[in-house]
Design a protein around this motif. Structure first.
Motif, PDB file in Angstrom:
ATOM      1  N   GLN A 519      39.795  12.633  51.488  1.00  0.00           N
ATOM      2  CA  GLN A 519      40.545  12.973  50.258  1.00  0.00           C
ATOM      3  C   GLN A 519      39.610  12.937  48.787  1.00  0.00           C
ATOM      4  O   GLN A 519      38.523  12.220  48.876  1.00  0.00           O
ATOM      5  N   ARG A 524      36.351  19.094  50.336  1.00  0.00           N
ATOM      6  CA  ARG A 524      36.169  20.770  51.551  1.00  0.00           C
ATOM      7  C   ARG A 524      34.869  21.161  51.756  1.00  0.00           C
ATOM      8  O   ARG A 524      34.484  20.810  52.976  1.00  0.00           O
ATOM      9  N   VAL A 540      37.741  25.579  57.275  1.00  0.00           N
ATOM     10  CA  VAL A 540      37.870  24.635  56.487  1.00  0.00           C
ATOM     11  C   VAL A 540      38.118  25.360  54.746  1.00  0.00           C
ATOM     12  O   VAL A 540      39.208  24.875  54.243  1.00  0.00           O
ATOM     13  N   TRP A 545      46.931  25.311  51.187  1.00  0.00           N
ATOM     14  CA  TRP A 545      47.969  23.747  50.997  1.00  0.00           C
ATOM     15  C   TRP A 545      48.813  24.032  52.237  1.00  0.00           C
ATOM     16  O   TRP A 545      49.916  24.868  52.339  1.00  0.00           O
ATOM     17  N   SER A 561      44.410  18.784  58.845  1.00  0.00           N
ATOM     18  CA  SER A 561      45.112  19.936  58.281  1.00  0.00           C
ATOM     19  C   SER A 561      44.573  19.455  56.543  1.00  0.00           C
ATOM     20  O   SER A 561      44.472  19.140  56.569  1.00  0.00           O
ATOM     21  N   ARG A 562      45.622  20.235  56.009  1.00  0.00           N
ATOM     22  CA  ARG A 562      44.804  20.504  54.293  1.00  0.00           C
ATOM     23  C   ARG A 562      46.099  19.924  53.626  1.00  0.00           C
ATOM     24  O   ARG A 562      46.973  20.450  52.962  1.00  0.00           O
ATOM     25  N   LEU A 569      43.107  17.334  45.901  1.00  0.00           N
ATOM     26  CA  LEU A 569      42.742  18.357  46.902  1.00  0.00           C
ATOM     27  C   LEU A 569      42.087  16.929  48.300  1.00  0.00           C
ATOM     28  O   LEU A 569      41.793  15.892  48.211  1.00  0.00           O
ATOM     29  N   TYR A 571      42.526  16.866  52.850  1.00  0.00           N
ATOM     30  CA  TYR A 571      42.166  16.774  54.464  1.00  0.00           C
ATOM     31  C   TYR A 571      42.828  15.887  55.168  1.00  0.00           C
ATOM     32  O   TYR A 571      42.624  14.238  54.941  1.00  0.00           O
ATOM     33  N   ASP A 750      45.846  29.656  46.029  1.00  0.00           N
ATOM     34  CA  ASP A 750      47.173  28.989  46.955  1.00  0.00           C
ATOM     35  C   ASP A 750      48.154  29.918  45.804  1.00  0.00           C
ATOM     36  O   ASP A 750      47.901  29.976  44.994  1.00  0.00           O
TER      37      ASP A 750
END
Length: 752
Positions: A519, A524, A540, A545, A561-562, A569, A571, A750
């Motif tokens: 996180q 990312r 990735v 989202w 998973s996001r 932001l 994962y 998003d």
């Protein structure tokens, strides 16, 4: 392995658990009847028997299939040359399928649930098989097998006491043989006794040094004498409910109850300790193992039958040479020992033995206990800290030695952080009626969930109270994965499927899928550099989202998973626990240039409260609905299909009585879960979670208030002391307190 006895039956019924791929060894006597159950379905098993059994329809197993069970029996010293092997259950067995056997002669058996490691994008976890043995052998008085070769194997008959010596470093196991039987424990420094100095466990010193001075049911991690010297530490506890602050029963108690001359533990201790030169007492301060005491709201003390089951135990470690004494409590005039005292068994093991530390966790009240486990990432986290807490049956780090919670917090907010989230429960929901089951079980509309999409939702009881919150992953047309915090969800889903005659399997995959959260603003970049996905799957960097992808992270199969629990932001990365160390190392190496830090539970609590994210047992329980928990957005109005709790939730939506709100607190006084919230004299709510926010520079809280006072800008007071003598001013504000538009978890691609 769990063994329980039915005291009302002339036959003894023991239930044993064979966990996925792990051989379970057990003995049968001639005439024993056996029922092997596949509770979750689709779980083949292999049974090896060194004796004669009678059963119909068993398929012989080949040698390769039976290798693990054969090796386990050989290690026990069983002659494996004449073993018979059988295959149990088919690959599509229904939940609850069973096979009945009967032993025609004495036999040694090994049962192995078949299966292999499950890749994170598969849904084939090996799960439990249950063995129910009905025997004519005596139902009482049989202690479980030793944990290792014992140095001392001591039976303490009902309503008696014994004393014994223990060397420093040795382990002491106190076993409740038949269940619901208390055992008082004393320990004295042996060297001090030889000098004529009697120093034993001191409850007041112990409570003070362990920072729990007020009595409460349970055990301290260590016990001290009056010199502040530690005498013993607790290594394992399979019960979780004890009295560590009252005296052992004594003659005065029975005299006051109208039973003069009644046997009592104090007199029994006085007799047992006399050879060691220890002076008698009128009442011995003791650790009262298995004693179920309750401290009531008015500080009065009441009791009920113990929580302990047959074979439950506490394992201690001696921190110096000791003289110890243990009793089987004599009390038969109240519920303390289930009205009938039974035996206690004591075993002492050498200091050279190694025993994992743990507290028993039970999925349901009648489930087998499981001691606290280590996650697949534990080899790395344990090298960075010794500050661990037991969380839902696993050890998780509170914080890390090189950083501490504040530095970990800022790493998550400004750079990146990695956290072990493996205790999350994972359930594979598969079969032609999988969508129908999930549509029935959760508040969100599963028919709108696309493959590779994730949705956050609530699971409720019929009255609208919450079972749990969690995320649903749609892996295929008839394939879902439910990730939550509560073991009972699996039981609930299987019961729903049976009630509605749905063709679906719910398989427990928690031990096959461990996961970390990555996180923060740099998450990312870190994961993109080391994760490769198939051509048809999003990378990735492309992952939107609440979507997930499959691939390989540094060569290890993963699901990414996001999603997250921080308001940043971020994962989550899922892998098999056998590959978890590789995943951790790869993420830490890739994250080092970005300033990644490991993050523990203390920092996680800060970020999730700032982000207004619900936590089980704090923001919600079975007495609160999703609206009261602040997650009403997870209960859409437009879901046409009825689901469990839908009628109750419709009523609660229209006539709410409580609402979750944010509070800004006007001082830096410590605020915590459970603190009362007042307007004037009246209590109008309760604080569910609170923290001092580093980024906001103030104390904040989440609180559940009566709707009358839940409007923004409302002035309330948090009560301390008795709730009336001290008040801390607070103001109702919107939450999340931090990033209320969730802009930090979104990207340009998003949806708003």
């Amino acid at each position: 392995m769990d063994a329980r006895s039915d005291a009302t039956s002339p036959l003894r019924t023991d239930t044993l658990v064979a966990r996925g791929t792990e051989p379970l060894l057990f003995d049968l006597a001639a005439g024993d009847r056996v029922r092997i159950v596949d509770p979750e379905g689709r779980q083949p098993g292999l049974l090896l028997v060194s004796g004669e059994i009678e059963a119909e329809g068993l398929t012989p197993a080949d040698e390769a299939e039976a290798a693990a069970a054969r090796a386990a029996l050989a290690a026990r010293g069983t002659d494996v040359s004449k073993l018979k092997g059988f295959r149990l259950f088919s690959d599509d067995a229904e939940p609850g399928a069973s096979i009945a056997l009967e032993a025609a002669s004495a036999a040694v058996c090994a049962l192995v649930p078949a299966g292999a490691q499950m890749a994170p994008d598969e849904q084939t976890p090996p799960t439990e098989l249950l063995v129910e043995i009905e025997s004519a052998a005596p139902a009482k008085g049989v202690a479980p097998a030793p944990l290792a070769e014992p140095k001392l194997d001591l039976r303490i008959d009902a309503a008696t006491a014994s004393a014994y010596r223990v060397k420093a470093g040795d382990y002491i196991q106190i076993i409740d043989v038949d269940g619901r039987q208390c055992s008082d424990f004393l320990a004295f420094d042996a060297a001090a006794l030889e000098r004529g100095d009697e120093t034993g466990i001191d409850p007041t010193v112990t409570r003070t040094l362990m920072a729990t001075a007020n009595p409460a049911p349970g055990l301290h991690s260590k016990y001290f004498d009056a010199r502040l010297t530690p005498l013993v530490e607790i290594v394992r506890d399979t019960v979780g409910r004890h009295d560590a602050f009252l005296l052992a029963c004594n003659s005065k108690y029975y005299e006051d109850m109208g039973y003069p001359g009644h046997d009592n533990c104090t007199d029994n201790f006085n007799r047992a300790l006399k050879p060691y030169g220890i002076a008698p007492k009128a009442g011995w301060p003791a650790i009262n193992f298995f004693y179920n005491t309750t401290v009531n709201a008015d500080d009065s003390i009441s009791m009920d039958e113990p929580w302990s089951r047959p074979g439950d135990y506490v394992l201690l470690r001696a921190l110096t040479d000791l003289v110890c004494a243990s009793s089987s409590c004599t009390d038969d005039i109240d519920p303390a020992n289930g009205w009938a005292p039974t035996d206690i068994h004591v075993r002492v093991y050498d200091a050279s033995e190694t025993f994992s530390r743990g507290i028993a966790h039970r999925m349901t009240p009648d489930a087998a206990p499981r001691l606290t486990r280590e996650t697949g990432f534990h080899p790395r986290t344990s090298a960075l800290t010794r500050k661990f807490s037991e969380y839902r049956g696993f050890w998780l780090a509170d914080c890390y030695s090189d950083n501490g919670p504040i530095e970990e917090y800022w790493a998550c907010r400004e750079r990146a952080a990695i956290m072990d989230l493996s205790p999350l429960r994972k359930f594979e929901v598969i079969g032609p009626d999988a969508e129908a089951l999930m549509q029935l079980a959760v508040t969100r509309n599963m028919k709108k969930l696309a493959i590779n999409q994730v949705v956050y939702t609530a699971m409720c009881y019929e009255h609208g109270g919450m079972i749990d919150d969690g995320t649903v992953f749609r892996i295929g047309q008839d394939n879902f994965r439910w990730i939550c915090g509560e073991d009972y969800c699996g039981v609930h889903l299987r019961e729903l499927a049976a009630k509605h005659n749905l063709k679906v399997w719910v398989k427990t995959a928690t031990d096959q899928l461990h996961n970390v959260g990555v996180q923060g603003p740099r998450s990312r970049e870190i994961l993109h550099a080391i994760t490769v996905t198939p051509p048809a799957e999003p990378t990735v960097s492309e992952l939107k989202w609440f979507r997930f992808t499959v691939g390989r992270l540094a060569g290890v199969p993963v699901v990414v998973s996001r999603t997250g629990y921080t308001g940043e932001l971020g994962y989550e990365v899922f892998c098999h626990p056998s590959r978890a160390v590789e995943v951790w190392d790869a993420i830490m190496a890739a994250g080092e240039p970005h300033g990644i830090k490991p993050l523990g539970l203390l920092a996680l609590d800060m970020v999730r409260i700032e982000a207004g994210l619900a936590f089980a047992g704090y923001e919600f329980c079975d007495q609160t609905d999703p609206f009261e928990a602040g997650i009403g957005f997870a209960v859409p109005k437009e879901k046409a299909d009825a689901y469990v709790g839908s009628e109750a939730l419709a009523r609660r939506r229209e006539t709410p009585s409580k609402k979750l709100v944010g509070l800004e607190i006007a001082s830096n006084d410590a605020i915590g879960h459970g603190d009362c919230v007042h307007v004037g004299r009246a209590q109008i709510g309760v604080v569910t979670s609170a923290t001092r926010s580093p980024i906001l520079g103030k104390s904040i809280a989440l609180a559940r208030l009566d709707v009358t006072y839940a409007n923004l800008g409302e002035h309330v007071e948090i009560g301390k002391l008795d709730g009336q003598q001290k008040r801390i001013k607070a103001t109702v504000v919107a939450f999340p307190h931090y990033d209320p538009t969730k802009s930090r978890v979104r990207t340009e691609a998003d949806p708003a």
